[in-house]
Scaffold this active site. Structure first.
Site, PDB file in Angstrom:
ATOM      1  CB  CYS A  40     -17.501  14.305  13.136  1.00  0.00           C
ATOM      2  SG  CYS A  40     -17.012  16.029  13.125  1.00  0.00           S
ATOM      3  CB  CYS A  43     -13.979  15.040  12.816  1.00  0.00           C
ATOM      4  SG  CYS A  43     -14.962  15.641  14.199  1.00  0.00           S
TER       5      CYS A  43
END
Length: 115
Positions: A40, A43
């Site tokens: 991600c 993230c």
């Protein structure tokens, strides 16, 4: 070499389905739990911001991380359907939820209000 404590460096705990409840109960104050995954991009982008907030809080906020690929049960338990999701816990209960890579100011406001 073990991380040094007491030098302004916040230590991030990586939680599993086995350690989650125990760690949450054992931690005083505001707990910021980052639900994330290795693949991600957002993230990875927000991770240093969360670390800065925890470090700057001088112990008032503890940062913990949950890898949703390794711990899908925790993601399901807390209804995490999109990452990054940051849950703020106080006294073992969720008090705030932020979905997505929110600006640092938004997260700082939550820390200021809740810690």
């Amino acid at each position: 070499m073990s991380p040094s404590r007491g030098h302004g460096v916040a230590e991030t705990m990586h939680l599993t389905e086995q350690s989650f409840d125990e760690a949450l109960v054992a931690t005083q104050g505001l707990v910021m739990i980052d639900f994330w995954a290795e693949w991600c991009g957002p993230c990875r982008a927000i991770a240093p911001v969360l670390e800065e907030l925890a470090e700057a809080s001088e112990g008032r906020v503890t940062l913990m991380k949950v890898n949703i690929d390794e711990n899908p049960g925790l993601a399901a338990r807390y209804g995490v359907r999109s990452i990054p999701t940051i849950l703020f816990f106080k006294g073992g209960a969720v008090v705030e939820r932020v979905v997505g890579a929110a600006p640092k100011a938004v997260l700082q406001d939550i820390v200021n209000a809740r810690a």
